[in-house]
Design an enzyme around this catalytic site. Structure first.
Site, PDB file in Angstrom:
ATOM      1  N   LEU A 142       0.877  -1.174   0.000  1.00  0.00           N
ATOM      2  CA  LEU A 142       0.000   0.000   0.000  1.00  0.00           C
ATOM      3  C   LEU A 142       0.912   1.222   0.000  1.00  0.00           C
ATOM      4  CD1 LEU A 142      -2.683  -0.964   2.702  1.00  0.00           C
ATOM      5  CD2 LEU A 142      -2.904  -1.119   0.216  1.00  0.00           C
ATOM      6  N   ASP A 143       0.486   2.274  -0.712  1.00  0.00           N
ATOM      7  CA  ASP A 143       1.259   3.509  -0.690  1.00  0.00           C
ATOM      8  C   ASP A 143       1.439   3.993   0.746  1.00  0.00           C
ATOM      9  OD1 ASP A 143       1.203   3.435  -3.432  1.00  0.00           O
ATOM     10  OD2 ASP A 143      -0.418   4.903  -3.635  1.00  0.00           O
ATOM     11  N   LYS A 144       2.483   4.753   0.975  1.00  0.00           N
ATOM     12  CA  LYS A 144       2.760   5.287   2.311  1.00  0.00           C
ATOM     13  C   LYS A 144       1.520   5.917   2.937  1.00  0.00           C
ATOM     14  CE  LYS A 144       5.246   9.029   4.633  1.00  0.00           C
ATOM     15  NZ  LYS A 144       6.119  10.212   4.444  1.00  0.00           N
ATOM     16  N   ARG A 252      -5.453   5.687  -7.833  1.00  0.00           N
ATOM     17  CA  ARG A 252      -5.266   7.146  -7.879  1.00  0.00           C
ATOM     18  C   ARG A 252      -5.164   7.640  -9.319  1.00  0.00           C
ATOM     19  NH1 ARG A 252      -0.144   7.795  -4.168  1.00  0.00           N
ATOM     20  NH2 ARG A 252      -0.519  10.039  -4.518  1.00  0.00           N
TER      21      ARG A 252
END
Length: 331
Positions: A142-144, A252
């Site tokens: 998962l992205d930060k 996104r």
């Protein structure tokens, strides 16, 4: 595993003529074929007392094979005492609810303070080693600044099985990954599918973009809630997204591509900052206080590599996102 272990396998009549690495992989499911091939090349496998260095050696009926498995080497990243929200854990894997702001894997600019550092400290000796190294097996990320459910392998067997499921993306298997995204605007249709290839942005290396040169990327979306602005007109929506592929920043990029970027996304929603003035004042405050993209991995389901049972885990919206949702809904 803190000292060398010796695994013994006897070749059955029906296995005579099989490749050594393939035969061992079927007899020792806790070790991946890649790991076994490395052990063979290191001289750690014997057949009838003779060291065999060829992974393609054809085994013979009745042969006694021995695999000398050394203890896993210490992981390069060091363990750090970072609190974790653990949803489930056993000898094979661990499921965590990742908070926003936590980087998954050490990389340039983030050598410490990552999820991997936290897992090395938490799991300790229960990590049997991925590829011979005492480290957690990251099978997806998962992205930060994206929160939500993640599963991490603790053994070679789990790493192999989970990696295969994530590579399939639920097309033919039980894997499910679902996200909640608070997006600008309201799509004209209640649901749809975005099929648009994703590649590195041509001018900004830290961004991704829809490009013909990219890899296949498919996102299924469904509008769950619609929100009116201060003027009573539609301004935002809550969209559930399910992935059929796993590209970097996929949700996104795809939502921005169809004109509905995620609230708070400093990378892909830069042209929508002025729209914040259209939000009800409580929602403006909630969005300003969020400080990240409003994206949450709320559901993950997979087949357990040992039991075969389908496991499903859910994560409630973290408090800042729940506050945003309530303020958008006028609650």
């Amino acid at each position: 595993m803190t000292e060398e272990q010796v695994e013994t396998v006897q070749v059955g009549a029906e296995q005579s003529g099989d490749r050594l690495d393939r035969m061992l992989a079927s007899g020792l499911p806790a070790l991946s074929r890649t790991r076994l091939k490395a052990l063979i090349l290191d001289g750690a496998v014997t057949a009838g007392g003779r060291t065999i260095l060829d992974p393609g050696y054809r085994v013979k009926s009745g042969e006694l094979l021995q695999v000398h498995v050394p203890p896993p080497e210490p992981a390069e990243p060091e363990g750090e005492n970072i609190p974790l929200s653990i949803l489930y854990e056993d000898d094979e894997l661990i499921v965590i609810d990742k908070p926003a702001g936590l980087v998954v894997h050490p990389a340039a600019g983030h050598q410490t303070g990552t999820l991997v550092n936290a897992l090395i400290a938490h799991c300790g000796a229960s990590l049997s080693g991925i590829g011979g190294v005492m480290r957690p097996g990251i099978v997806h990320r998962l992205d930060k600044d994206t929160s939500g459910v993640m599963v991490v392998a603790k053994t070679d067997r789990a790493h192999k099985a989970l990696s295969e499921q994530f590579a399939d993306h639920g097309r033919t298997g039980p894997l499910e990954r679902a996200y909640l995204a608070f997006a600008w605007g309201v799509p004209e249709r209640p649901r749809g599918t975005i099929e648009a290839p994703i590649d590195r942005h041509p001018h900004s290396r830290d961004k991704m973009a829809v490009r013909g040169s990219g890899r296949e990327a498919i996102t299924h979306w469904d509008v769950r809630e619609k929100y009116a602005g201060a003027d009573g007109k539609p301004v935002a929506s809550l969209i559930e997204c399910r992935l059929e592929t796993g590209r970097t920043h996929q949700i996104r990029v795809h939502l921005a591509h169809i004109g509905h970027p995620i609230l708070g996304d400093e990378t892909y929603a830069t042209g929508f900052k002025t729209k914040a003035a259209r939000l009800p004042l409580p929602a403006q405050d909630a969005l300003e206080g969020l400080g990240r993209q409003a994206l949450h991995a709320y559901l993950l389901a997979f087949q357990h590599p040992q039991s075969g049972k389908i496991e499903q885990f859910r994560s409630e919206l973290p408090i800042p996102l729940a506050r945003l949702r309530n303020s958008l809904s006028g609650r």
